[in-house]
Structures are given as structure tokens and as C-alpha cells.
Design a protein around this motif. Structure first.
Motif, PDB file in Angstrom:
ATOM      1  N   VAL A  79       0.869  20.196  15.413  1.00 14.22           N
ATOM      2  CA  VAL A  79       0.175  19.084  14.332  1.00 14.22           C
ATOM      3  C   VAL A  79       1.497  18.147  14.559  1.00 14.22           C
ATOM      4  N   SER A  80       1.909  16.336  15.058  1.00 14.70           N
ATOM      5  CA  SER A  80       2.562  15.652  15.126  1.00 14.70           C
ATOM      6  C   SER A  80       2.656  14.363  14.092  1.00 14.70           C
ATOM      7  N   ALA A  81       4.271  13.522  13.576  1.00 19.83           N
ATOM      8  CA  ALA A  81       3.322  12.475  12.960  1.00 19.83           C
ATOM      9  C   ALA A  81       3.058  11.564  13.909  1.00 19.83           C
ATOM     10  N   LYS A  82       2.692  11.341  15.247  1.00 15.02           N
ATOM     11  CA  LYS A  82       1.585  10.931  15.852  1.00 15.02           C
ATOM     12  C   LYS A  82       0.367  10.849  15.070  1.00 15.02           C
ATOM     13  N   ASP A  83       0.100  12.101  15.159  1.00 16.98           N
ATOM     14  CA  ASP A  83      -1.214  12.347  14.519  1.00 16.98           C
ATOM     15  C   ASP A  83      -1.391  11.570  12.959  1.00 16.98           C
ATOM     16  N   ILE A  84      -0.338  11.690  12.585  1.00 20.10           N
ATOM     17  CA  ILE A  84       0.135  11.191  10.820  1.00 20.10           C
ATOM     18  C   ILE A  84      -0.756   9.462  11.121  1.00 20.10           C
ATOM     19  N   ALA A  85      -0.035   9.161  11.948  1.00 22.20           N
ATOM     20  CA  ALA A  85      -0.357   7.394  12.543  1.00 22.20           C
ATOM     21  C   ALA A  85      -1.739   6.985  12.818  1.00 22.20           C
ATOM     22  N   LEU A  86      -2.329   7.597  13.716  1.00 20.38           N
ATOM     23  CA  LEU A  86      -3.246   7.807  14.368  1.00 20.38           C
ATOM     24  C   LEU A  86      -4.243   8.209  13.287  1.00 20.38           C
ATOM     25  N   ILE A 135       0.741  -1.273  -0.160  1.00 18.49           N
ATOM     26  CA  ILE A 135      -0.220  -0.064  -0.033  1.00 18.49           C
ATOM     27  C   ILE A 135       0.950   1.304  -0.081  1.00 18.49           C
ATOM     28  N   ARG A 136       0.377   2.128  -0.748  1.00 17.47           N
ATOM     29  CA  ARG A 136       1.193   3.506  -1.131  1.00 17.47           C
ATOM     30  C   ARG A 136       0.926   4.112  -0.428  1.00 17.47           C
ATOM     31  N   VAL A 137       2.287   5.035   0.638  1.00 20.50           N
ATOM     32  CA  VAL A 137       0.668   5.772   1.371  1.00 20.50           C
ATOM     33  C   VAL A 137       1.329   7.127   1.027  1.00 20.50           C
ATOM     34  N   HIS A 138       0.892   8.676  -0.046  1.00 21.80           N
ATOM     35  CA  HIS A 138       0.952   9.172  -0.515  1.00 21.80           C
ATOM     36  C   HIS A 138       1.625  10.979   0.218  1.00 21.80           C
ATOM     37  N   LEU A 139       2.220  11.198   0.657  1.00 25.47           N
ATOM     38  CA  LEU A 139       1.543  12.146   1.913  1.00 25.47           C
ATOM     39  C   LEU A 139       2.170  13.413   0.827  1.00 25.47           C
ATOM     40  N   LEU A 140       1.597  14.492   1.197  1.00 26.56           N
ATOM     41  CA  LEU A 140       1.378  15.744   1.020  1.00 26.56           C
ATOM     42  C   LEU A 140       1.538  16.779   1.401  1.00 26.56           C
ATOM     43  N   GLY A 141       2.377  18.462   1.395  1.00 23.94           N
ATOM     44  CA  GLY A 141       2.240  19.135   1.986  1.00 23.94           C
ATOM     45  C   GLY A 141       2.750  19.007   3.181  1.00 23.94           C
ATOM     46  N   ARG A 142       2.801  20.308   4.442  1.00 23.47           N
ATOM     47  CA  ARG A 142       3.238  19.729   5.811  1.00 23.47           C
ATOM     48  C   ARG A 142       2.509  19.890   6.864  1.00 23.47           C
ATOM     49  N   LEU A 143       2.906  19.211   8.358  1.00 25.22           N
ATOM     50  CA  LEU A 143       2.196  19.892   8.993  1.00 25.22           C
ATOM     51  C   LEU A 143       2.289  20.801   9.485  1.00 25.22           C
ATOM     52  N   PRO A 144       1.107  20.966   9.973  1.00 27.15           N
ATOM     53  CA  PRO A 144       0.493  22.567  10.723  1.00 27.15           C
ATOM     54  C   PRO A 144       0.891  22.566  12.264  1.00 27.15           C
ATOM     55  N   SER A 191      -0.942  19.414   5.647  1.00 24.48           N
ATOM     56  CA  SER A 191      -1.477  20.729   5.737  1.00 24.48           C
ATOM     57  C   SER A 191      -3.148  21.043   6.543  1.00 24.48           C
ATOM     58  N   ALA A 192      -3.469  19.332   6.066  1.00 27.84           N
ATOM     59  CA  ALA A 192      -5.198  19.790   6.530  1.00 27.84           C
ATOM     60  C   ALA A 192      -5.327  18.766   8.215  1.00 27.84           C
ATOM     61  N   LEU A 193      -4.172  18.336   8.111  1.00 23.80           N
ATOM     62  CA  LEU A 193      -4.400  17.639   9.611  1.00 23.80           C
ATOM     63  C   LEU A 193      -4.781  18.158  11.261  1.00 23.80           C
ATOM     64  N   ARG A 194      -4.918  17.584  12.220  1.00 29.27           N
ATOM     65  CA  ARG A 194      -5.589  18.230  13.017  1.00 29.27           C
ATOM     66  C   ARG A 194      -4.863  17.072  15.025  1.00 29.27           C
ATOM     67  N   PRO A 195      -4.572  17.898  15.179  1.00 31.08           N
ATOM     68  CA  PRO A 195      -4.501  16.867  16.609  1.00 31.08           C
ATOM     69  C   PRO A 195      -5.561  15.545  17.199  1.00 31.08           C
ATOM     70  N   GLN A 196      -4.672  14.695  17.219  1.00 28.44           N
ATOM     71  CA  GLN A 196      -6.094  13.028  17.166  1.00 28.44           C
ATOM     72  C   GLN A 196      -6.170  12.976  18.153  1.00 28.44           C
ATOM     73  N   ILE A 197      -6.410  11.862  19.020  1.00 27.25           N
ATOM     74  CA  ILE A 197      -6.692  10.911  19.830  1.00 27.25           C
ATOM     75  C   ILE A 197      -7.598   9.960  19.846  1.00 27.25           C
ATOM     76  N   ALA A 198      -6.339   8.268  20.476  1.00 23.67           N
ATOM     77  CA  ALA A 198      -7.472   6.974  20.168  1.00 23.67           C
ATOM     78  C   ALA A 198      -7.616   7.345  21.748  1.00 23.67           C
ATOM     79  N   LEU A 199      -9.115   6.954  21.761  1.00 28.57           N
ATOM     80  CA  LEU A 199      -9.890   6.335  22.695  1.00 28.57           C
ATOM     81  C   LEU A 199      -9.606   5.034  22.748  1.00 28.57           C
TER      82      LEU A 199
END
Lengths: 168, 420
Positions: free
Chosen positions: B177-184, B165-174, B270-278
Motif C-alpha cells: 500500500v502506497s501514499a497514492k492509496d492514502i491520497a485516493l 482541515i487537519r488530516v490526522h495520520l495514524l499507524g503505518r502503511l501495510p 495500517s487499515a488501508l488497501r490498494p485503491q483505484i480511481a475509475l
């Protein structure tokens, strides 16, 4: 020709049963002896599961069975507790590896319509796994690569390697 | 290797495993591979020694291929855990296997810091988070104790070559927002088995915006969506890093044009927001700001996901700016390695964490899986920079674990909780 690989009573479980649910990580810091650890099988999600198990159990689960940690006691504990096979819609890869390596039979199939205590038999017919139930139903569970069947027939990876002196 | 890029295009995973198997293998094939290195931990080695003994052996085939890390059990894990650890240590000494002892840190972090994981290699670990090595353009994957015993026995192992599976990353984190948020977000979108048996290949212009710490988080968490490996390309960011670590002997592997990709997942950073796993699922993920205010008892900063310098810099900055940790919250800091611990000490960061009231633990797996370190009290809520929040994971089934970035964890430490 249908060769019987495993038989027992069904016990139903849900989706995403992780290895910490099979046996919590903190239990294996006390011992890795599956004869001791089996008493803690599913303790955090189904207290009393082990006490209610019969001598021969076929676990029936949903998707992603065995996700999480790669700890191999998750397989040896099930075997020590009398689990003869696991039928699930899908398996996590490390659990699948560890199961094959230990000679625990896995069947990828949807058998979630079964009930607890249904009698289940898993067989091999012309290289295809089949699941027979007491409702006179036969579920096809796909084929298994020749390499994996050979490893399973030896009783797992270590016996396979010992018999052959290595992979090649 | 047989074939050329033109008539036989391959994914990174296919090329890496073809190299390790010294054969031309494709997705779906069973490859008998010789890993460059195999790592075991005190959690997995004792069982591997038993398997090897069952094969009639006490000596390993190639000690130079093996590395042992005493990371899961610590001084407070109890006499039985220490006996298992002593068994691993004795075996390492008898076989001249390189050993990282208690306090040296988490095996995965050590393999990365020491340049053992490097481009072009197959590096396996008897621990699921061995996928971390993918950040180094390695095929890094988790194995069990019997596989480790097999490598000890003959230097080889079997692997089914995964589809990609190719995960195609675009833009830059605001900002914030961290890499952990991408993973989540990947867990949220794809589910805990969304990449089962597959290799993730990170690609696209967004890759260049991620530093090595970011990449390790994504490769580490790849296993949380079921992936067999999570592999980054070898670019200037990685090359600079390898030069700093002092690794010169490596072979970068890139995907061939036209390689068979099963699925492309596009993420606009660039569109990501902080995430949380419940609780109690890694894929039970939502926008952090969408949560009602939830008080927490413990903030855990550590593990092979969130225990590196960047994590602590970011967290310390947030807490220092606020001036204090909430009175209601216990902050536990467990650096991923001795090197990180030493750097935090020499830069004064450890002192600053302590002065703010944080509890600093010895490097290692710590509280992550309930085998050493802090165990939560009954009913406590923990926000953690770790990778798993299964019920009972930290050693108490009545506790609730939330997963977020180190940055989000630090905000929770200041506010006494997270959400609105």
C-alpha cells in the motif's frame, strides 16, 4: 438600488465541470487566442455547445465548477464565447481566482432548478448579488468582499494593478 | 509578526501567510503577499507575458523571484506549441529569469529538488499542482497566468487566507500500500471538492512513517479534493532531506496549540488497501481488489505524482520478479526530472525497463495532460500513476483513465490488467 451586472440566457451544466471540460488542455497547445479556442468550449462533454450558444449566456452549474487545471484560458474562452456570468453551487478556487482576475462575474447560488434558455439577470443590491429570472424569482447570491468588488469594477487584476501601480 | 502563540494561536497556513504578507492575518482575510518564488510553465507563461504586455511592461519587477519550466510541451507537441515555448524562453532570457528547459523535468519536481521550496516560504506556481511544495513545510499553491503577471509586475499577489482541515495520520502503511492509496482514500472519503478553499495540515504519528516521496504525493493530490495547500510539518525526515539537498536557510513553521481547526479527518494507515480511481473522476475511488478483472492497453508511470525514484524502484521490482511485461500492454516511463532520469540511467534502471519492453520518454509532464508524449488510441484503457483521469485528459476523449499507485500499475503491467 439594483445595478445590473450581467444578463443572458441560462445554460444548465452539472456538478464538477473541470477546466479540461471547459476547454481541453491539448487545445491550448495550438493557441491561447480565446477567439479561436471558443469553438472548442465543452467539446468533450457537450459537442455542439458553442454553435448553440447565444450572444449572451449565463452558465448555471452545480458544485465545484472549474475544478482541475489552473489554466486561465478556461475563463477567457468562456468570455470570448459570450458567457457573461457563471452561477454555481460552488466554485473551485483556481477557477474563481482566474475569473475574478479577468472580470468574469461568478455567483455562488443554487439556480439548478432553472431551465435552459430562461432569461437571467444578475444584479448588485447593497453589496449583495441577486439573480432575477423570468419566473419573477429573486435568488440571493451572497456578498462579495470589497477587495474583489473593486477588482471586478476595474475589469480584473491587471487593470486594477495598472490603475494603482501595485496592490498598495 | 504581532501577537504570541498563547493569545493568538494560528494554524500553519495562517502563520505562513502572515509571514509572506508581513502582517497578522487570519483565515478569511485577504492577504497581499510577496511569494518567495513564483514558477511558470510553458503552459501558463505565454498568457502571463500577454497580460504583462497589456499592463505596458516587458520587464519583470524581480527576476530572482521567478522560475520558468518548459515541461508541458515537448519535441512532439507541434509547431504552435513550440512557438509558445519559444516566446517563454525569449522572455526568460531578456529578463534573466532562471529557466529549466525541455527535458529538465516537471517544474514542481525541480523546485523541490533544487531546494527552492523550503520550510517557511510561500512558493506559488502557475499550475494547479504547485500544492506539491507543501511536503516541504511551504505554503505551495496554484495560480493562473494573470496572477503570475501580477507577480512579474509588482512582486506581490493576493490570497484569501484559508481555513484548515487537519488530516490526522495514524499507524503505518501495510506492505503493498502506497501514499497514492492514502491520497485516493482521501478523495473517496471527502469528494473532489471536500477541501475546497481549505488548507490541509498533515499531522499525527503516521507522518513520521512517510518519506519525502510519499509526502509529495499527498501534497500534490491535495488539490484533487479542492485544497488550496497541503502542508506537512518540518520534522527530522524533512530536515535530513534538506541537508542532503543543501538547504540551510529556512524557517520551519508549526501550528500553535489551540489553533482554529475546522475539521479533523483521521486516517489509519495500517487499515488501508490498494485503491483505484475509475473513469472519469478522481473521487470515483474503490478498493482495487473489489474490481472485476479489467484488461488495460497502456500503463503510464510518470508525472509530478508518480514519477520519482521510489515509484520506479517499486514498479521495476514487481515487473522483474514476474520476469516480463504482458504482451498486451504498452508501458510508458516518463521520469519527473532529469536528475531522476540520470539516476535511473546510472543505476541501470532505465536499461532494465527498456530490456523489459518499456518505452522511456524524456522527463516532463509527458502523457498526463495530452500536450506532449504518448496519446492513447481510441477506446484504450490506461492505468496511470498520475493525478487526474478526466475524460479527454490525455488528449483522447474516448480513452478511459484509471488512477492507482505505481505499485498497482506495475502489477497491471505484468497481468495485463487489474482486479480479480
Amino acid at each position: 438600488m439594483n445595478e445590473v451586472l450581467a444578463s443572458g440566457s441560462a445554460r444548465l451544466l452539472g456538478d464538477d465541470i473541470n477546466t479540461d471540460y471547459i476547454v481541453p488542455s491539448h487545445r491550448k497547445k495550438e493557441t491561447i487566442d480565446p477567439q479561436v479556442l471558443r469553438a472548442f468550449v465543452f467539446e468533450d462533454i457537450h459537442p455542439g455547445f458553442y454553435e448553440a450558444m447565444g450572444a449572451e449566456t449565463i452558465l448555471v452549474a452545480g458544485t465545484n465548477f472549474g475544478c482541475g487545471s489552473a489554466m486561465e484560458v478556461a475563463v477567457t474562452v468562456l468570455q470570448a464565447a459570450g458567457v457573461k456570468a457563471v452561477i454555481a453551487k460552488s466554485f473551485s478556487r483556481t477557477f474563481r481566482r482566474n475569473a475574478l482576475n479577468n472580470g468574469l462575474l461568478l455567483c455562488q447560488a443554487d439556480a439548478t432548478h432553472l431551465n435552459d434558455n430562461d432569461a437571467v439577470t444578475v444584479g448588485l443590491e447593497n453589496g449583495t448579488l441577486t439573480i432575477d429570472t423570468n419566473a419573477d424569482e429573486r435568488i440571493k447570491a451572497g456578498t462579495m468582499p470589497a477587495f474583489m468588488l473593486e477588482m471586478l469594477s476595474h475589469g480584473g487584476l491587471t487593470r486594477f494593478l495598472m490603475a494603482k501601480g501595485g496592490f498598495e | 509578526m504581532k501577537g504570541t502563540a498563547l493569545d493568538n494561536p494560528k494554524t500553519i497556513a495562517e502563520k505562513l501567510l502572515s509571514r509572506a504578507a508581513d502582517a497578522n492575518v487570519r483565515a478569511g482575510d485577504i492577504a497581499v503577499c510577496r511569494p518567495s518564488y513564483a514558477m511558470g510553465t510553458d503552459g501558463s507563461i505565454p498568457m502571463a507575458i500577454d497580460y504583462l504586455a497589456g499592463m505596458g511592461r516587458t520587464r519583470v519587477a524581480d527576476a530572482g523571484q521567478l522560475l520558468f519550466a518548459m515541461d508541458h510541451y515537448g519535441i512532439s507537441s507541434g509547431p504552435n506549441a513550440l512557438a509558445l515555448q519559444a516566446k517563454a524562453r525569449k522572455f526568460a532570457h531578456e529578463n534573466d529569469i532562471q529557466l529549466f528547459d525541455v527535458g529538465d523535468g516537471i517544474g514542481h519536481q525541480l523546485l523541490i529538488e533544487k531546494g527552492i521550496a523550503a520550510p517557511g516560504r510561500l512558493v506559488v506556481g502557475a499550475d494547479s499542482h504547485a500544492t506539491s511544495y507543501g511536503a516541504l513545510n511551504c505554503f505551495g499553491t496554484g495560480i493562473g497566468s494573470s496572477d503570475l503577471a501580477g507577480v512579474m509586475f509588482c512582486g506581490q499577489m493576493w490570497l484569501e487566507v484559508p481555513r484548515t482541515i487537519r488530516v490526522h495520520l495514524l499507524g503505518r502503511l501495510p506492505e503493498g500500500v502506497s501514499a497514492k492509496d492514502i491520497a485516493l482514500v482521501l478523495a473517496r472519503r471527502m469528494g473532489a471538492d471536500g477541501a475546497n478553499y481549505m488548507a490541509l495540515e498533515f499531522a499525527g504519528p503516521g507522518v513520521a512513517t512517510l518519506d519525502m516521496d510519499d509526502r509529495i504525493v499527498l501534497s500534490n493530490m491535495a488539490v484533487e479534493i479542492g485544497a488550496k495547500a497541503g502542508i506537512f510539518p518540518c520534522d527530522s525526515v524533512l530536515e535530513d532531506w534538506l541537508q542532503r539537498v543543501g538547504v540551510g536557510d529556512y524557517t520551519p513553521i508549526a501550528a500553535d496549540e489551540g489553533a482554529q481547526i475546522e475539521q479533523v479527518v483521521e486516517v489509519d494507515l495500517s487499515a488501508l488497501r490498494p485503491q483505484i480511481a475509475l473513469p472519469h473522476r478522481v473521487d470515483n475511488v474503490t478498493d482495487l481488489e473489489a474490481q472485476p478483472f479489467t484488461p488495460v492497453d497502456v500503463v503510464y508511470l510518470g508525472t509530478c505524482t508518480g514519477g520519482r525514484m521510489r515509484d520506479y524502484h517499486e514498479a521495476l521490482e514487481v515487473i522483474t520478479r514476474a520476469g516480463r511485461i504482458s504482451d498486451e500492454v504498452q508501458v510508458v516511463v516518463t521520469p519527473a526530472s532529469g536528475q531522476i532520469y540520470t539516476e535511473m540511467q546510472s543505476t541501470g534502471m532505465l536499461g532494465r525497463f527498456r530490456a523489459l519492453g518499456a518505452q522511456v520518454e524524456l522527463p516532463g509532464c509527458g502523457a498526463c495532460c495530452g500536450t506532449c508524449g504518448t496519446i492513447p488510441a481510441n477506446g484504450q484503457k490506461i492505468i496511470s500513476s498520475a493525478n487526474r483521469n478526466f475524460r479527454g485528459r490525455m488528449g483522447n476523449a474516448t480513452a478511459e483513465i484509471y488512477l492507482a499507485s505505481s505499485l498497482s500499475c506495475a502489477h497491471a503491467a505484468v497481468r495485463g490488467g487489474f482486479g480479480q
